[in-house]
Scaffold this active site. Structure first.
Site, mmCIF file in Angstrom:
data_model
loop_
_atom_site.group_PDB
_atom_site.id
_atom_site.type_symbol
_atom_site.label_atom_id
_atom_site.label_comp_id
_atom_site.label_asym_id
_atom_site.label_seq_id
_atom_site.Cartn_x
_atom_site.Cartn_y
_atom_site.Cartn_z
ATOM 1 N N CYS A 72 0.681 -1.223 0.107
ATOM 2 C CA CYS A 72 0.126 -0.058 -0.014
ATOM 3 C C CYS A 72 0.695 1.229 -0.015
ATOM 4 C CB CYS A 72 -0.975 0.086 1.069
ATOM 5 S SG CYS A 72 -0.104 0.312 2.818
ATOM 6 N N GLN A 73 2.188 1.232 0.211
ATOM 7 C CA GLN A 73 3.001 2.258 0.379
ATOM 8 C C GLN A 73 2.834 3.469 -0.794
ATOM 9 O OE1 GLN A 73 3.802 -0.839 0.958
ATOM 10 N NE2 GLN A 73 5.214 -0.814 2.882
#
Length: 280
Positions: A72-73
């Site tokens: 998700c970064q």
């Protein structure tokens, strides 16, 4: 039902799969600490490391549900939001595994930021890629408080059902119907009195299978990190792990983890559809 996970972390999807009565066939996780956690809790599952180099051809046609909280970064508000330019943008790798394994169901998870990054480009790409592979896709925004947790943690969930295998999109339609009830108490979920639905507290069987773990409720759930204060489920006796390293890696692992109780809601809907459609 046979389950496999990608970007497995400390095993949130795998734990929910056990609660649902499924068999965990394999997991794929590159982080060494998380690999040890997965081996500790799921010793019979095959382990893979780097998704970019792993060969999953042996699993083609053998997996019912493939899950993955692809990193998700690239989309998180806590990061630089470089999106597809981020080296950690690995949805194409998950798509490659889907094409190789051909599971009947795919469940993906990511942060809410994926919806509005670049006007929804990646969100739409994920859905379009799955549809191009023959899946009917439904997306949901479900917070942790939607299952009674004392925090919000909004996440986007992609649920895809292989239309060619069944000839209709009844699977995702059933998911949509059930999803309408998940949000009922989400606004009240931050109160101290909010708990999981009563059936969750007493149920220890699912679809005729005996679960290894009783599904926990939210009693005594800490408002801060449980590391070093309560039993957080992460074994602290892992070989070769010093306490400072264990503490840091545990916090990191929980920060990246999914809420398994949310995944369980999705898995139970899949169970209901799979088992009910074969009833005479």
């Amino acid at each position: 039902m046979t389950h496999a996970s990608l970007f497995s972390g400390i095993g949130g999807f795998d734990l929910a799969a056990e609660w649902a009565g499924w068999t965990n066939a394999f997991n794929c996780e590159i982080d060494p600490f998380c690999q040890r956690i997965l081996k500790y809790h799921f010793p019979h599952a095959e382990q893979y490391g780097d998704i970019k180099t792993a060969d999953f051809t042996v699993w083609r046609g053998r997996i019912d549900v493939l899950t993955g909280g692809f990193p998700c970064q690239p989309f998180s508000l806590a990061g630089k939001r470089r999106g597809t330019e981020d080296d950690r943008y690995l949805w194409p790798e998950m798509l490659r595994v889907i094409r190789t394994v051909r599971p009947r169901w795919v469940v993906g998870e990511n942060v809410l930021g994926i919806v509005n990054w670049s006007q929804g480009m990646v969100f739409e790409q994920v859905c379009a890629d799955l549809e191009a592979e023959g899946y009917e896709v439904q997306s949901f925004v479900i917070p942790a408080c939607g299952v009674g947790a004392p925090h919000q943690r909004y996440r986007v969930w992609f649920v895809a059902h292989h239309a060619a295998a069944y000839g209709s999109n009844a699977g995702v339609e059933a998911m949509q119907e059930r999803g309408n009830g998940v949000y009922a108490d989400r606004d009240a979920a931050d109160t101290e009195s909010q708990r999981l639905p009563v059936p969750w507290k007493s149920r220890n069987r699912r679809a005729g299978f005996e679960n290894r773990h009783i599904i926990p409720d939210w009693w005594n759930f800490p408002t801060q990190s449980p590391v070093c204060s309560r039993n957080d489920g992460v074994p602290d006796g892992l070989d070769g792990i010093t306490f400072p390293s264990w503490r840091i890696q545990s916090i990191k692992g929980f920060g990246n983890a999914i809420v398994p109780q949310v995944a369980l809601q999705i898995f139970e809907t899949i169970n209901e559809y799979e088992f009910n459609r074969y009833k005479p």
